[in-house]
Design a protein around this motif. Structure first.
Motif, PDB file in Angstrom:
ATOM      1  N   SER A 177       0.847  -1.164   0.068  1.00 21.44           N
ATOM      2  CA  SER A 177      -0.052  -0.120  -0.019  1.00 21.44           C
ATOM      3  C   SER A 177       0.856   1.274  -0.055  1.00 21.44           C
ATOM      4  CB  SER A 177      -0.889   0.045   1.101  1.00 21.44           C
ATOM      5  OG  SER A 177      -0.166  -0.051   2.438  1.00 21.44           O
ATOM      6  N   ARG A 178       0.995   1.862  -1.183  1.00 19.31           N
ATOM      7  CA  ARG A 178       1.985   3.051  -1.365  1.00 19.31           C
ATOM      8  C   ARG A 178       1.398   3.598  -2.657  1.00 19.31           C
ATOM      9  NH1 ARG A 178       1.712   0.150  -5.395  1.00 19.31           N
ATOM     10  NH2 ARG A 178       3.165  -1.322  -5.978  1.00 19.31           N
ATOM     11  N   PRO A 179       1.632   5.027  -2.626  1.00 22.25           N
ATOM     12  CA  PRO A 179       1.463   5.702  -3.872  1.00 22.25           C
ATOM     13  C   PRO A 179       2.295   5.342  -5.064  1.00 22.25           C
ATOM     14  CG  PRO A 179       2.393   7.238  -2.235  1.00 22.25           C
ATOM     15  CD  PRO A 179       2.109   5.872  -1.594  1.00 22.25           C
ATOM     16  N   LEU A 180       1.914   5.317  -6.130  1.00 21.43           N
ATOM     17  CA  LEU A 180       2.537   4.955  -7.101  1.00 21.43           C
ATOM     18  C   LEU A 180       3.851   5.936  -7.545  1.00 21.43           C
ATOM     19  CD1 LEU A 180       0.271   3.520 -10.068  1.00 21.43           C
ATOM     20  CD2 LEU A 180       1.972   2.258  -8.718  1.00 21.43           C
ATOM     21  N   PRO A 181       5.030   5.512  -7.780  1.00 21.61           N
ATOM     22  CA  PRO A 181       6.057   6.659  -8.115  1.00 21.61           C
ATOM     23  C   PRO A 181       5.609   7.464  -9.416  1.00 21.61           C
ATOM     24  CG  PRO A 181       6.925   4.347  -8.787  1.00 21.61           C
ATOM     25  CD  PRO A 181       5.691   4.304  -8.114  1.00 21.61           C
ATOM     26  N   GLU A 182       5.926   8.914  -9.337  1.00 22.01           N
ATOM     27  CA  GLU A 182       5.686   9.917 -10.118  1.00 22.01           C
ATOM     28  C   GLU A 182       6.760  11.016 -10.302  1.00 22.01           C
ATOM     29  OE1 GLU A 182       1.835  11.509 -10.141  1.00 22.01           O
ATOM     30  OE2 GLU A 182       2.000  12.177 -12.272  1.00 22.01           O
ATOM     31  N   ALA A 209      11.363   0.959 -12.279  1.00 22.89           N
ATOM     32  CA  ALA A 209      12.263   0.558 -11.393  1.00 22.89           C
ATOM     33  C   ALA A 209      12.073   0.722  -9.904  1.00 22.89           C
ATOM     34  CB  ALA A 209      13.722   1.298 -11.789  1.00 22.89           C
ATOM     35  N   ALA A 210      11.493   1.801  -9.827  1.00 23.51           N
ATOM     36  CA  ALA A 210      11.240   2.088  -8.160  1.00 23.51           C
ATOM     37  C   ALA A 210       9.767   1.219  -7.847  1.00 23.51           C
ATOM     38  CB  ALA A 210      10.667   3.563  -7.887  1.00 23.51           C
ATOM     39  N   TRP A 211       8.722   1.227  -8.815  1.00 25.30           N
ATOM     40  CA  TRP A 211       7.780   0.461  -8.521  1.00 25.30           C
ATOM     41  C   TRP A 211       8.119  -1.207  -8.375  1.00 25.30           C
ATOM     42  CZ3 TRP A 211       5.878  -3.182 -12.639  1.00 25.30           C
ATOM     43  CH2 TRP A 211       4.713  -3.820 -12.382  1.00 25.30           C
ATOM     44  N   ILE A 263       9.440  -5.916  -4.755  1.00 24.69           N
ATOM     45  CA  ILE A 263      10.429  -7.133  -4.182  1.00 24.69           C
ATOM     46  C   ILE A 263      10.807  -6.838  -2.718  1.00 24.69           C
ATOM     47  CG2 ILE A 263      12.812  -7.635  -4.228  1.00 24.69           C
ATOM     48  CD1 ILE A 263      13.009  -6.874  -7.158  1.00 24.69           C
ATOM     49  N   THR A 264      10.898  -5.615  -2.298  1.00 25.07           N
ATOM     50  CA  THR A 264      10.860  -5.381  -0.781  1.00 25.07           C
ATOM     51  C   THR A 264       9.794  -6.150  -0.173  1.00 25.07           C
ATOM     52  OG1 THR A 264      12.293  -3.386  -1.253  1.00 25.07           O
ATOM     53  CG2 THR A 264      11.256  -3.751   1.023  1.00 25.07           C
ATOM     54  N   HIS A 265       8.628  -5.607  -0.544  1.00 28.01           N
ATOM     55  CA  HIS A 265       7.367  -6.284  -0.020  1.00 28.01           C
ATOM     56  C   HIS A 265       7.227  -7.471   0.025  1.00 28.01           C
ATOM     57  CE1 HIS A 265       3.357  -5.758   1.621  1.00 28.01           C
ATOM     58  NE2 HIS A 265       2.785  -6.412   0.806  1.00 28.01           N
ATOM     59  N   LEU A 266       7.478  -8.281  -1.029  1.00 28.12           N
ATOM     60  CA  LEU A 266       7.228  -9.872  -1.110  1.00 28.12           C
ATOM     61  C   LEU A 266       8.254 -10.553  -0.632  1.00 28.12           C
ATOM     62  CD1 LEU A 266       6.005 -10.005  -5.026  1.00 28.12           C
ATOM     63  CD2 LEU A 266       4.468  -9.915  -2.908  1.00 28.12           C
ATOM     64  N   ASN A 267       9.453  -9.910  -0.392  1.00 24.84           N
ATOM     65  CA  ASN A 267      10.525 -10.491   0.551  1.00 24.84           C
ATOM     66  C   ASN A 267      10.122 -10.679   2.146  1.00 24.84           C
ATOM     67  OD1 ASN A 267      12.457 -11.630  -1.194  1.00 24.84           O
ATOM     68  ND2 ASN A 267      13.689  -9.489  -1.408  1.00 24.84           N
ATOM     69  N   ALA A 284      -2.976  -3.385 -13.301  1.00 31.01           N
ATOM     70  CA  ALA A 284      -3.621  -2.038 -13.318  1.00 31.01           C
ATOM     71  C   ALA A 284      -2.313  -1.117 -13.147  1.00 31.01           C
ATOM     72  CB  ALA A 284      -4.804  -1.968 -12.375  1.00 31.01           C
ATOM     73  N   GLU A 285      -1.413  -1.192 -12.075  1.00 33.70           N
ATOM     74  CA  GLU A 285      -0.585  -0.150 -11.930  1.00 33.70           C
ATOM     75  C   GLU A 285       0.559  -0.008 -12.859  1.00 33.70           C
ATOM     76  OE1 GLU A 285      -0.159  -1.347  -7.166  1.00 33.70           O
ATOM     77  OE2 GLU A 285       1.297  -1.999  -8.269  1.00 33.70           O
ATOM     78  N   ALA A 286       0.751  -1.253 -13.522  1.00 33.21           N
ATOM     79  CA  ALA A 286       1.770  -0.934 -15.026  1.00 33.21           C
ATOM     80  C   ALA A 286       0.937  -0.299 -16.009  1.00 33.21           C
ATOM     81  CB  ALA A 286       1.987  -2.320 -15.320  1.00 33.21           C
ATOM     82  N   THR A 287      -0.497  -0.393 -15.871  1.00 31.55           N
ATOM     83  CA  THR A 287      -1.202   0.609 -16.860  1.00 31.55           C
ATOM     84  C   THR A 287      -1.088   1.840 -16.647  1.00 31.55           C
ATOM     85  OG1 THR A 287      -2.599  -1.738 -17.395  1.00 31.55           O
ATOM     86  CG2 THR A 287      -3.467   0.472 -18.220  1.00 31.55           C
ATOM     87  N   VAL A 288      -1.085   2.273 -15.288  1.00 30.02           N
ATOM     88  CA  VAL A 288      -1.308   3.708 -14.988  1.00 30.02           C
ATOM     89  C   VAL A 288       0.238   4.331 -15.300  1.00 30.02           C
ATOM     90  CG1 VAL A 288      -1.351   5.294 -13.184  1.00 30.02           C
ATOM     91  CG2 VAL A 288      -2.963   3.479 -13.221  1.00 30.02           C
ATOM     92  N   LEU A 289       1.226   3.632 -15.147  1.00 34.78           N
ATOM     93  CA  LEU A 289       2.604   3.997 -15.279  1.00 34.78           C
ATOM     94  C   LEU A 289       2.705   4.195 -16.878  1.00 34.78           C
ATOM     95  CD1 LEU A 289       4.506   2.152 -12.532  1.00 34.78           C
ATOM     96  CD2 LEU A 289       3.925   4.410 -12.524  1.00 34.78           C
ATOM     97  N   VAL A 290       2.495   3.308 -17.609  1.00 37.00           N
ATOM     98  CA  VAL A 290       2.604   3.371 -19.016  1.00 37.00           C
ATOM     99  C   VAL A 290       1.788   4.416 -19.591  1.00 37.00           C
ATOM    100  CG1 VAL A 290       2.351   2.058 -21.247  1.00 37.00           C
ATOM    101  CG2 VAL A 290       3.552   0.949 -19.166  1.00 37.00           C
ATOM    102  N   ASN A 291       0.463   4.380 -19.349  1.00 36.39           N
ATOM    103  CA  ASN A 291      -0.350   5.411 -20.082  1.00 36.39           C
ATOM    104  C   ASN A 291       0.072   6.853 -19.405  1.00 36.39           C
ATOM    105  OD1 ASN A 291      -2.018   3.431 -20.989  1.00 36.39           O
ATOM    106  ND2 ASN A 291      -3.576   3.650 -19.356  1.00 36.39           N
ATOM    107  N   ARG A 292       0.503   6.936 -18.411  1.00 35.95           N
ATOM    108  CA  ARG A 292       0.996   8.401 -17.936  1.00 35.95           C
ATOM    109  C   ARG A 292       2.259   8.796 -18.802  1.00 35.95           C
ATOM    110  NH1 ARG A 292       0.900   8.368 -11.597  1.00 35.95           N
ATOM    111  NH2 ARG A 292       3.367   7.851 -11.991  1.00 35.95           N
TER     112      ARG A 292
END
Lengths: 192, 192
Positions: free
Chosen positions: A77-82, A91-93, A98-102, A130-138
């Protein structure tokens, strides 16, 4: 609505949220300590100090509980990097992911979720698309060259998840390497 | 060694191989029809027509049985392609893998195996790394430009397995697309 005389007892929302919290915590502890196979509704109920029937009522069965908990817990739960730079944002996303899943228990939960995956409801990674879509669309809206969403999933998400499930651990630095590789792949002539 | 009077009874190798075959078949049918959660040693034993104790003796527990069966069954038994062109060989290798993993029951077995993965013994995909190593080493011995083995796993194997587990199906043509993307990534200037 009547004003309840004894709010602790008569507030079903509060009580229900409390049950969800203790049940999810018990489930995560059981998976981390005993492994997925030892997780049954009675075992979770006993550890959580609730009745098994309250778990069946809310989640149907142990898979319903696992699927919902995985979807919640595997969501950092965090804002997407912008920053205006898609490669750095991806890379930040991926680093945060990775940190979270570890974190303790989350890799076990990921493996348990993999066994349940395949339908919309139990796919604990659908929010990543959904998150990857937001980053790519921006990036596209800024007029920047961008890989497709599917390329982000295939060449960044997939190697991370594959290594977490079948490999022997993932370091956060992998995120930068995969972002570099993705940008070579999606933009081979280096044109912006 | 004495010559057995009744070979059908006294040949433990033959009998043991037969038990393994019926037990694995029962396991695969149960997973495909009922899902991983319904798979227990007694259920497999009943369907296979063998005693539960013969399963415990041979495989320890249900996870031992699942892990060994997954390692065996997820292995497409075929010679590796050898055409002298690494990109074509990797595409053919991945196409066979997709076709094999798409077979009834194998995707379910893959998901079940994912839940068990993480140690050398239960990693049903370790043979894929060995195969990628053979293909890459052969190309390097020919003096051809080649991606690293890890790049083959990250950018071909991982997307295939990720999509099979968390997505909604994979077509064999994905193999060619991923081979194309891998070669752009590993050889961005087109030099051989």
């Amino acid at each position: 609505m009547n004003t309840p005389l004894t709010p602790q007892i008569k507030r079903p929302g509060g009580r229900s949220a409390q049950v969800q919290t203790v049940v999810r915590k018990a489930l995560e502890e059981l998976i981390a300590q005993e492994g997925r196979d030892k997780v049954t509704v009675p075992a979770v109920a006993e550890r959580a100090g609730v009745s098994a029937s309250s778990i069946y009522r809310r989640w149907g069965d142990v898979n319903g509980l696992l699927g919902e908990t995985a979807t919640q817990r595997l969501d950092p739960s965090r804002p997407l990097p912008e920053t205006g730079d898609l490669k750095g944002e991806l890379a930040a996303w991926a680093r945060e992911l990775i940190t979270h899943l570890n974190k303790a228990g989350n890799t076990s939960l990921l493996k348990a979720a993999a066994a349940l995956a395949g339908s919309e409801d139990t796919n604990c990674l659908k929010n990543r698309r959904a998150e990857a879509t937001v980053l790519v669309n921006r990036a596209q809206a800024r007029g920047d060259a961008a890989p497709s969403v599917q390329q982000v999933l295939d060449h960044m998400m997939a190697p991370i998840i594959y290594r977490l499930i079948f490999g022997s651990g993932v370091q956060p630095g992998l995120a930068d390497q995969l972002a570099d590789e993705l940008f070579v792949l999606a933009n081979p002539n280096g044109s912006a």
